[in-house]
Design a protein around this motif. Sequence first.
Motif, mmCIF file in Angstrom:
data_model
loop_
_atom_site.group_PDB
_atom_site.id
_atom_site.type_symbol
_atom_site.label_atom_id
_atom_site.label_comp_id
_atom_site.label_asym_id
_atom_site.label_seq_id
_atom_site.Cartn_x
_atom_site.Cartn_y
_atom_site.Cartn_z
ATOM 1 N N ASN A 30 0.832 -1.208 0.000
ATOM 2 C CA ASN A 30 0.000 0.000 0.000
ATOM 3 C C ASN A 30 0.866 1.257 0.000
ATOM 4 O O ASN A 30 0.521 2.254 -0.646
ATOM 5 N N ILE A 31 2.001 1.190 0.728
ATOM 6 C CA ILE A 31 2.926 2.328 0.739
ATOM 7 C C ILE A 31 3.493 2.558 -0.664
ATOM 8 O O ILE A 31 3.536 3.689 -1.168
ATOM 9 N N LEU A 32 3.938 1.472 -1.294
ATOM 10 C CA LEU A 32 4.471 1.577 -2.648
ATOM 11 C C LEU A 32 3.425 2.114 -3.617
ATOM 12 O O LEU A 32 3.704 2.991 -4.442
ATOM 13 N N LEU A 33 2.209 1.588 -3.524
ATOM 14 C CA LEU A 33 1.141 2.029 -4.416
ATOM 15 C C LEU A 33 0.854 3.515 -4.229
ATOM 16 O O LEU A 33 0.587 4.233 -5.192
ATOM 17 N N LEU A 87 7.100 4.174 -14.449
ATOM 18 C CA LEU A 87 7.194 2.711 -14.491
ATOM 19 C C LEU A 87 5.891 2.070 -14.042
ATOM 20 O O LEU A 87 5.449 1.056 -14.613
ATOM 21 N N HIS A 88 5.257 2.651 -13.025
ATOM 22 C CA HIS A 88 3.974 2.117 -12.547
ATOM 23 C C HIS A 88 2.915 2.190 -13.644
ATOM 24 O O HIS A 88 2.214 1.201 -13.917
ATOM 25 N N LEU A 94 0.923 -2.374 -19.371
ATOM 26 C CA LEU A 94 1.501 -3.548 -20.023
ATOM 27 C C LEU A 94 0.838 -4.824 -19.525
ATOM 28 O O LEU A 94 0.503 -5.721 -20.311
ATOM 29 N N ARG A 95 0.653 -4.914 -18.212
ATOM 30 C CA ARG A 95 -0.008 -6.084 -17.620
ATOM 31 C C ARG A 95 -1.427 -6.228 -18.169
ATOM 32 O O ARG A 95 -1.864 -7.322 -18.539
ATOM 33 N N LYS A 96 -2.144 -5.128 -18.257
ATOM 34 C CA LYS A 96 -3.522 -5.141 -18.765
ATOM 35 C C LYS A 96 -3.570 -5.565 -20.229
ATOM 36 O O LYS A 96 -4.446 -6.332 -20.644
ATOM 37 N N ASN A 97 -2.611 -5.077 -21.012
ATOM 38 C CA ASN A 97 -2.603 -5.357 -22.449
ATOM 39 C C ASN A 97 -2.162 -6.776 -22.789
ATOM 40 O O ASN A 97 -2.396 -7.247 -23.908
ATOM 41 N N THR A 98 -1.498 -7.458 -21.854
ATOM 42 C CA THR A 98 -0.993 -8.802 -22.162
ATOM 43 C C THR A 98 -1.821 -9.924 -21.531
ATOM 44 O O THR A 98 -1.555 -11.093 -21.801
ATOM 45 N N ALA A 115 6.874 -8.101 -8.969
ATOM 46 C CA ALA A 115 8.153 -7.622 -8.445
ATOM 47 C C ALA A 115 8.102 -6.119 -8.152
ATOM 48 O O ALA A 115 8.706 -5.640 -7.192
ATOM 49 N N ARG A 116 7.357 -5.396 -8.960
ATOM 50 C CA ARG A 116 7.230 -3.956 -8.760
ATOM 51 C C ARG A 116 6.516 -3.627 -7.450
ATOM 52 O O ARG A 116 6.729 -2.564 -6.867
ATOM 53 N N MET A 117 5.686 -4.546 -6.977
ATOM 54 C CA MET A 117 4.940 -4.338 -5.732
ATOM 55 C C MET A 117 5.553 -5.099 -4.559
ATOM 56 O O MET A 117 4.985 -5.134 -3.473
ATOM 57 N N SER A 118 6.711 -5.701 -4.778
ATOM 58 C CA SER A 118 7.323 -6.525 -3.740
ATOM 59 C C SER A 118 7.909 -5.677 -2.615
ATOM 60 O O SER A 118 8.381 -4.553 -2.823
ATOM 61 N N LEU A 119 7.920 -6.264 -1.425
ATOM 62 C CA LEU A 119 8.519 -5.634 -0.251
ATOM 63 C C LEU A 119 10.017 -5.398 -0.444
ATOM 64 O O LEU A 119 10.597 -4.485 0.149
#
Length: 360
Positions: A30-33, A87-88, A94-98, A115-119
């Motif tokens: 949540n912090i990253l988001l 990047l977000h 990209l995730r949505k399109n694939t 990985a982008r949302m990883s701790l």
Amino acid sequence: MKKRKWKQLCQRSTNYIKKAHEPICQSFRNILLKVYTIKFSHIFIVYGILFLIGRCLAVSEDFPFSLVHQINLSIISILGLYMLQRLHLVTAKLRKNTIGINVYVSAPIKKLNDARMSLLNLLLPLYPVLSFAYKIINLKYVPISLTGIYAIFMASSAFYVALICYIQLSVVTYTIYKLVKIDFNNLPYSFPMDLIEPPEWLRDLADIYKKTQFSFFTVGLLFTVEYILLIPQDINILDNSGKLNLTLPYGFWSTWIVIFVFIIIAFPIFWIILKTLLRRLCKNLNRKIISELTYFSPNTSADVTALWSYHQLISQAVKTDKVLLPKRNIYPLVATSLSFFLNLAKLFELLELPFLGVPI
């Protein structure tokens, strides 16, 4: 019987740890988001307030180049947050399109998104940042006071954000490498749309390269400026006999070497690898398109119009990388050259040698 009970106990312990661990991980996600999606106007307000705090502290106690340090570190942090947000947006798109188009492509992209949302994004930079802060204090580059603590906070937070960006760009590069390793026959292809323009998922990957390049090399250049300004003028890297001064702290040499190696050597190499992988991925897609177009290949008895149309399709299919990637971009070379020039000038200054024929 004992083995079964032991396995059950281990399984219960593992499940308990996972249940206890998940809320913590979710909190950090949540912090990253929040960082990825916060409005840029709010970011400017925060750094505007921090800038004013620094200027107020400097009224009562200042140190050399404090204003330049403030401007540098603020720009580094803002550019780092810009890269994270860019990047977000791109990886989420990209995730949505694939999703659902091709398991060979969607699986690596899903791992990239995870990985982008990883701790680990928050944990991995901690050691180098704390080590950097310790060395700055140990080398007495800033005074141990409110102003010094403020400077260390600004420098450490800028370095922290930059390292998260570096980690995420490394994961993107590894993802593209995994996509390059896919057999070109398994790449998704849509006729005739992919002949008219490159597929959207490939455009998204190229956008990461193109839209973060300026920020990436600017941050590297500003870190070079920042460290060179931090080095005190009275440091003697040669002793009275003209030999290397081995009494200087290890942190002095290690920090300067890290700046030199990572920014002047590693940054360009990293970017060349990223561009090379993107080119290879484009060429693999071109091979896929050409192999698909063989189904439309006219036989030798076909008329001239059919043969001409087929060869036009083939020639159009081999331009994917030229459309997506710029032919020339001198900014990485300029930024890297400036970093090298500044390091060399500082070295000559500390050696009390003339630089470019001008006495220092």
